[in-house]
Write an enzyme that holds these catalytic residues in place. Structure first.
Site, short mmCIF file in Angstrom:
data_model
loop_
_atom_site.label_atom_id
_atom_site.label_comp_id
_atom_site.label_asym_id
_atom_site.label_seq_id
_atom_site.Cartn_x
_atom_site.Cartn_y
_atom_site.Cartn_z
CD GLU A 140 -12.12 5.38 0.72
OE1 GLU A 140 -12.49 6.32 0.57
OE2 GLU A 140 -11.25 4.73 -0.14
CD GLU A 269 -6.61 5.53 -5.07
OE1 GLU A 269 -6.20 4.19 -5.01
OE2 GLU A 269 -7.01 5.92 -4.17
NE ARG A 302 -3.12 9.92 1.63
CZ ARG A 302 -3.56 8.71 1.09
NH1 ARG A 302 -4.10 9.06 0.04
NH2 ARG A 302 -3.58 7.70 1.39
CG ASP A 342 -2.96 0.84 -1.01
OD1 ASP A 342 -2.56 1.66 -0.02
OD2 ASP A 342 -3.94 0.74 -1.80
CD GLU A 370 -7.40 -0.62 1.87
OE1 GLU A 370 -6.92 0.41 2.32
OE2 GLU A 370 -7.72 -0.42 0.64
CG HIS A 515 -2.73 -4.76 -4.70
ND1 HIS A 515 -4.21 -4.89 -4.63
CD2 HIS A 515 -2.81 -3.52 -4.46
CE1 HIS A 515 -4.99 -3.94 -4.26
NE2 HIS A 515 -3.96 -2.99 -4.13
#
Lengths: 696, 696
Positions: A140, A269, A302, A342, A370, A515
């Site tokens: 991922e 999530e 987390r 994020d 990412e 984002h």
């Protein structure tokens, strides 16, 4: 295979064997050296000390025929695997400390830094890579090929000689920068990781990593008891569940006596977690922590939680975790991403840092890019991480930096730790982009010593990775001096690296924007991306809030009031548009298009200049890199050149897409002294919907 | 259709009706004016004079209530359809002369040019558009939709009210700039054009065009006698063939008494011709010319011939036609492309001009931008054509320009003519790109008067096409003066137009490079394009000849000796690398990469700077255009803006592709003060092979 194919095949093998000696990046910053002779005296034997000795012999660049002593000797000034070095001796409390000392000594020799007697201790006890590798071998947010741990395809669990060789190389590279832990699988974890076959493989990996001091951890799925244990529930307060976990952890330690612990993404999530059973994060984490207690294992839990209902995703981790402060066991560490949303190109630090005063927190950084151009864009992240680590939380008065509030200086905590989401895959050069290795390097170096400057880190990395002097097979025709190399390679490349993250911020999300990526790929621009059926907080308009009046997320007291989560004077500073740092302006404020900024220009004009500056910076990087050609092997030269070209094209797409889209709201012209867009908005909308920008 | 769809549909119709009045470009440079009243006195009635009168009434911008006299009166100073104008009267030998005078008068009023008594005669008698329209409605090298003459699909031959309206508009636009002829079908002609149905349609078209003075012509296939006539041969000396053509031409004149003649591409690029029967071009052309003689028709015979065997395609038209000089009838015109190869962004003039001293030659220009970016790139071609027309052939001493050697000044010729390959199609704005209309305009204006300056032509065209003053429906909010408009629109846009062809030369083929397009689409770069099975003279390496030593086609005395086809002093000037114009250097010479050019830089560096300059010019055009926004309707503003963006992207592909490819031979760095390529050569090679650059 016919005869001619065999010939070609044979030829290929010969050529590849030859080319195999070229600078393909696989050696990273540990390239084979033309070593001088050295005598190594050790007071003890161990696999780790053997490695240390070998490293010295293989790479010694000090006085020819020198004698070096490696000595284990208790010293109170040495913390955990810290060490004392001088020109000819290394002293440590642990074998691993000696190995780290050896790498430090060699690094200094190779980078020409003087060596005087000095004690060097780590900033954080646990310096951990988080691999988001799936059991099927995919990764991922991995942009450098498949997993080095789990085979892609059928034989995920096989262990080949090639695997062992690769893991050893991996462990060595990590050890050389002090990384001492690896979470071997994705936080979005498969329950299969806790089954016998996978645990056997974790054992096999651990055995290769152990002499290099790299402890193994795994990510677990919280609902494993019901998914693979045959239980009716995974409620952390259920006694059968508790027993199941106790047994499972016992089973693991029987296989791997020095197992590190679990990393847990739970009630986050869509992942199952204690909240599914009406329990808190503390209930879940503590249950596991209790099971680990006898073995010295830890639970990294987390804090990356948010729900689609809240008006401001940036507030939620704080809201959920602060009430639990003091309830966690002392072997639980809350793993918190650097920013509140994020891993964006720029965020303020997460308000949880410093705010959890009776709970251990570890920063989670993302090494894999990412949100910063994957393995295509050159973006050195050390600058971003230093900005984060040096951010003052004010939670214990001025100077309460994030670093100090997590490394044990400010709070009384049994363990300190830091994690980085790995960018490593099966690509020959490990990270896809040669320069992405610098982020692996910088993470390790900062985890060891967060006071290192980016100047030092980049200079080290560039020298170790690219210097053509005193290395085997450099393939560079050296007709220049070391000084020339420094002037024409080291300095300009360092400049490029130090500027690179800000370039990404500029062409992607300047002034606090965040984002605004298209879809889920997190690569190209998508400020317009908002399909009706997608959760609002998964679409860019949720974050940029552009309208006819202005742009930005109002997180002031009269907005979502996220500012209230910060300690004074930060709270007031962020809350006031006049004092809010301009590079976070649109993070905290909805700002009118014609708002006059400090340079006297409007917000809209500033936005335009930032986007264009980002593009121009990448073009500047191209020039810098092209000029380095005589100083670098052609393999890496062309690889980086080609990626910079992609980055340049992408930067233009970002600039054009964002400016053209936001212009629909601002209705203001793009200042005429900057280059015009070369794309049409509608084309970009269609193409980013159809396929990722980085897909050729 | 459900109710809501009906509503939407109705709404669309309403909106479209409204928008229908917007500036969609369909009116070209004849936009409806807010006319003042005028009295028109005519001494004669005719359809043409009616049109002239109407035009005055519709568009009069002179003194309110003025009286204008249109008078037919023989005047020796007036040639063919020339005219004498003053502020209030027009005099001519022909009805068409009066119409032309009216358009001139109105143009001057609209562009603010003073009108004093003046005689204005045309440079060329025949000013002809060549339409490369196929009977199936497609257009060879057409980039503005399908044919306006032949329906796409089944009913190619139908004639609708819409057709008649469109043809009338077409004829009017042509008449307004003096175009008096149209070849209605492709030079790669279908034999079907000579069959009854098609001839009937030609008749229908002619009837609409006639009052506007636009004569019709058709292209024919030389082998028609055997293909559709049932004969065994099409040998031009065969009596049955001669009879067949005589009858066919008689049949045509019965339908269309003022029919213009034939355009013939024969023994060229695979088309059948007299050489198939061992006859010469003269044999073929004269046979047809004889048949036309009784009716006043003409034969335009193309000199675009070359075979794959020759070492230099550029020489062949000359080699083949010069020996035939003097053998052609006086109603045969040899139609010669401006350059020796094929409508490239820059070529020297074809050596045939001036060299055929006893044969009528007409220049063939290409209005459709086959080699200059189709209807995507903004490229005003008037500058290219003037460069060509003003080229000195020296064939009758200094001053023997191409213009003078074709317009009847230098040679005793019964007819003079000039042709332009049309860029017109069914697109609303006729030409795809609004600015491509300027090439239609410039062709007409230069065909009428080749001494007009580009300054004047562009200023006229811009004013007529874009001025928001005194026109109906301009949709521009006029809050500026005429002077403002001139400063902020007219001047910068003119600058852009005048610079635009050189920009294309720079980013496509500077310094005399030619024909380095990818594949057959003639759009993107393809210097590398050379599939094994393609004729060598259809691949770019045939033309650029790049190798480790240098680049360019050696056409000197020691090369192909194409220079020998030019008259002195040109021959010597072209032959000598030191005197050859630098903008044609690689046309005539194979030049070493490190050859020092006049600016002291190497050829390679100059090549790089030219390619980059081309790109930078397009970026400059984008800035210029973006700034015009307040002065232009949004429909045309966004259309042009979008096309300039495409052009900018394309220019970058051209620069990158050519420089990266040629660099493989030069092995020299691209100068570091220019922007680096953003594409990789291998990607460009693949993508240009797969699909044309302009295909979205």
């Amino acid at each position: 295979m016919n005869f001619s194919k065999q010939i070609i095949s044979l030829f290929t093998i010969i050529v590849l064997s030859f080319v195999g000696h070229s600078e393909n990046g696989h050696d990273a910053w540990l390239r084979p050296k033309k070593a001088k002779t050295v005598n190594v005296i050790t007071s003890k034997q161990s696999p780790t000390i053997s490695i240390a000795k070998n490293e010295l012999i293989q790479s010694w660049q000090g006085t020819e025929g020198a004698t070096v002593t490696l000595r284990i000797k208790r010293n109170k000034s040495l913390k955990s695997d810290g060490f004392k070095i001088s020109e000819n001796s290394i002293q440590a409390n642990t074998d691993l400390g000696l190995l780290y000392g050896v790498y430090e000594l060699l690094r200094r020799q190779q980078t020409g830094v003087s060596i005087k007697e000095e004690i060097i201790n780590p900033s954080y006890d646990r310096r951990i890579l988080n691999h988001w590798d799936n059991p099927n071998g995919s990764i991922e947010r991995g942009y450098a090929g498949k997993s080095i741990f789990w085979h892609y395809g059928k034989d995920s669990l096989a262990v080949t000689d090639g695997d062992i060789k690769l893991w050893k190389e991996y462990a060595r590279i990590n050890a050389s920068i002090g990384i001492n832990g690896a979470v071997l699988n994705n936080v979005n974890a498969s329950p299969m990781m806790l089954t016998a076959g996978y645990l056997e493989k974790v054992k096999a990996i651990t055995e290769v990593l152990r002499p290099y001091g790299v402890k193994t951890y795994i990510s677990i799925k919280f609902s494993s008891p019901s998914l693979i244990g045959g239980l009716k529930t995974s409620d952390p307060l259920d006694t059968e569940v508790i027993t199941w976990w106790n047994n499972k952890i016992k089973e693991i330690y029987k296989l791997i006596p020095d197992f590190g612990g679990f990393l847990v993404k739970a009630s986050s999530e869509g992942q199952p977690g204690p909240q599914d059973y009406g329990r808190t994060h503390a209930d879940g984490a503590n249950m596991l922590a209790d099971a680990f207690k006898p073995y010295g294992g830890i639970v990294m839990w987390r804090a990356f939680v948010y729900s689609s209902n809240d008006v401001d995703r940036a507030k939620q981790a704080y809201t959920e975790f602060v009430p639990l402060d003091g309830q966690f066991r002392d072997n639980v560490i809350i793993q918190v991403k650097n920013g509140p949303v994020d891993f964006q190109p720029r965020e303020p630090f997460s308000s949880l840092f410093g705010a959890l005063k009776k709970t251990i927190i570890m920063p989670e950084l993302q090494i894999t890019q990412e949100y910063l151009g994957h393995s295509t864009h050159l973006a050195y992240l050390g600058t971003m991480w230093k900005e984060f680590l040096e951010s003052d939380t004010y939670q214990k008065g001025p100077g309460s930096t994030v670093a100090k509030s997590t490394d044990g200086s400010l709070y009384n905590q049994k363990i300190s730790a830091i994690a980085g989401v790995s960018n490593i895959g099966l690509d020959t050069n490990w990270t896809g982009h040669t320069f992405a290795q610098s982020n692996w390097y910088a993470f390790g170096r900062l985890a060891w010593n967060h006071e290192l400057t980016n100047d030092q880190i980049t200079e080290e990395w560039i020298t170790l990775t690219f210097s053509p002097f005193d290395v085997e097979n450099s393939q560079v025709k050296i007709d220049f001096s070391k000084q020339d190399w420094s002037n024409h390679f080291l300095k300009p490349v360092k400049h490029m690296m130090l500027d690179s993250r800000e370039a990404v911020v500029d062409y992607m999300m300047p002034l606090g924007l965040h984002h605004i990526f298209s879809a889920n790929e997190h690569y190209g621009p998508g400020p317009w991306y908002a399909p009706a059926r997608v959760r609002k907080d998964w679409t860019p308009p949720y974050y940029h809030k552009a309208d006819s009046l202005g742009i930005g997320f109002d997180r002031t007291e009269t907005g979502s009031n996220a500012v209230s989560q910060y300690e004074e004077p930060l709270r007031s500073e962020f809350n006031n548009i006049e004092t809010c740092p301009e590079n976070l302006l649109l993070w905290f404020h909805h700002v009118s298009w014609d708002y006059k900024m400090k340079n006297g220009k409007t917000l809209w004009d500033n936005l335009c200049y930032h986007y264009d500056a980002g593009l121009q910076k990448v073009r500047e990087f191209q020039k810098i890199w092209d000029k380095t050609k005589p100083y670098v092997d052609s393999e890496r030269f062309y690889e980086v050149q080609s990626k910079l070209r992609d980055q340049s094209r992408n930067a233009q797409v970002w600039k054009d897409g964002c400016l053209l889209y936001f212009q629909e709201f601002s209705k203001m012209p793009i200042p005429y002294d900057i280059e015009r867009p070369i794309h049409d908005l509608e084309d970009l909308k269609i193409s980013t919907m159809k396929r990722p920008l980085n897909y050729k």
